[in-house]
Write a protein that holds these residues in place. Structure first.
Motif, mmCIF file in Angstrom:
data_model
loop_
_atom_site.group_PDB
_atom_site.id
_atom_site.type_symbol
_atom_site.label_atom_id
_atom_site.label_comp_id
_atom_site.label_asym_id
_atom_site.label_seq_id
_atom_site.Cartn_x
_atom_site.Cartn_y
_atom_site.Cartn_z
ATOM 1 N N SER A 162 0.843 -1.198 0.000
ATOM 2 C CA SER A 162 0.000 0.000 0.000
ATOM 3 C C SER A 162 0.878 1.247 0.000
ATOM 4 O O SER A 162 2.067 1.186 0.336
ATOM 5 C CB SER A 162 -0.904 0.012 1.228
ATOM 6 N N LEU A 163 0.291 2.369 -0.338
ATOM 7 C CA LEU A 163 1.033 3.632 -0.309
ATOM 8 C C LEU A 163 1.566 3.912 1.091
ATOM 9 O O LEU A 163 2.700 4.359 1.252
ATOM 10 C CB LEU A 163 0.146 4.786 -0.783
ATOM 11 N N ASP A 164 0.771 3.626 2.113
ATOM 12 C CA ASP A 164 1.211 3.848 3.496
ATOM 13 C C ASP A 164 2.417 2.977 3.845
ATOM 14 O O ASP A 164 3.344 3.432 4.509
ATOM 15 C CB ASP A 164 0.072 3.577 4.481
ATOM 16 N N GLU A 165 2.418 1.722 3.398
ATOM 17 C CA GLU A 165 3.552 0.826 3.668
ATOM 18 C C GLU A 165 4.814 1.314 2.968
ATOM 19 O O GLU A 165 5.902 1.313 3.551
ATOM 20 C CB GLU A 165 3.229 -0.598 3.207
ATOM 21 N N VAL A 166 4.680 1.743 1.732
ATOM 22 C CA VAL A 166 5.839 2.230 0.973
ATOM 23 C C VAL A 166 6.364 3.517 1.587
ATOM 24 O O VAL A 166 7.570 3.675 1.798
ATOM 25 C CB VAL A 166 5.467 2.430 -0.516
ATOM 26 N N THR A 167 5.473 4.432 1.920
ATOM 27 C CA THR A 167 5.877 5.701 2.520
ATOM 28 C C THR A 167 6.592 5.478 3.846
ATOM 29 O O THR A 167 7.644 6.058 4.106
ATOM 30 C CB THR A 167 4.643 6.612 2.730
ATOM 31 N N ALA A 168 6.047 4.613 4.683
ATOM 32 C CA ALA A 168 6.669 4.333 5.986
ATOM 33 C C ALA A 168 8.038 3.679 5.818
ATOM 34 O O ALA A 168 8.977 3.986 6.553
ATOM 35 C CB ALA A 168 5.760 3.432 6.818
ATOM 36 N N ALA A 169 8.175 2.804 4.838
ATOM 37 C CA ALA A 169 9.442 2.092 4.647
ATOM 38 C C ALA A 169 10.567 3.017 4.200
ATOM 39 O O ALA A 169 11.717 2.816 4.571
ATOM 40 C CB ALA A 169 9.260 0.974 3.619
#
Length: 122
Positions: A10-17
């Protein structure tokens, strides 16, 4: 400068990573089949000012979804004392063999989902 092509997250997972820099291996936070293997490898291209890589997919695996994220990171590694903005550009080319109006599909989807996140470090 570094870049990765990520799928199946998800966008949230990519952004957090990729939000925080942690040192060596910084861009390797999402691994395995989610990090699309590009040629040449990051270790071969990241020392250049002009970078190019290719990702080839022979069939569309449904288990990753239909969203891909291009993560571009620019980190001041060698000119730490300089504080001036530097310009860069990203070009993405998509080719396919099927008789599909791929351009129209991508353009319609892009109009509704483009999101750019810029941060300036001082």
């Amino acid at each position: 400068m570094s870049f990765r092509l990520i799928r199946g997250k998800s966008l949230d997972e990519v952004t957090a990573a990729f939000r925080q820099k942690t040192g060596d291996g910084d861009m390797d936070r999402i691994k395995g089949p989610f990090d699309c293997k590009m040629s040449p490898l990051p270790t071969e291209r990241e020392g250049s000012t002009v970078q190019r890589a290719t990702f080839t997919m022979k069939r569309n695996p449904t288990n990753y979804g239909d969203t891909y994220y291009l993560v571009v990171r620019c980190q001041r590694e060698w000119a730490k004392d300089e504080s001036f903005p530097q310009r860069y550009a990203v070009v993405v080319t998509i080719k396919h063999e099927a008789q599909v109006d791929l351009y129209a599909k991508i353009q319609a989807r892009q109009q509704s989902t483009v999101r750019v996140q810029l941060r300036t470090r001082r």
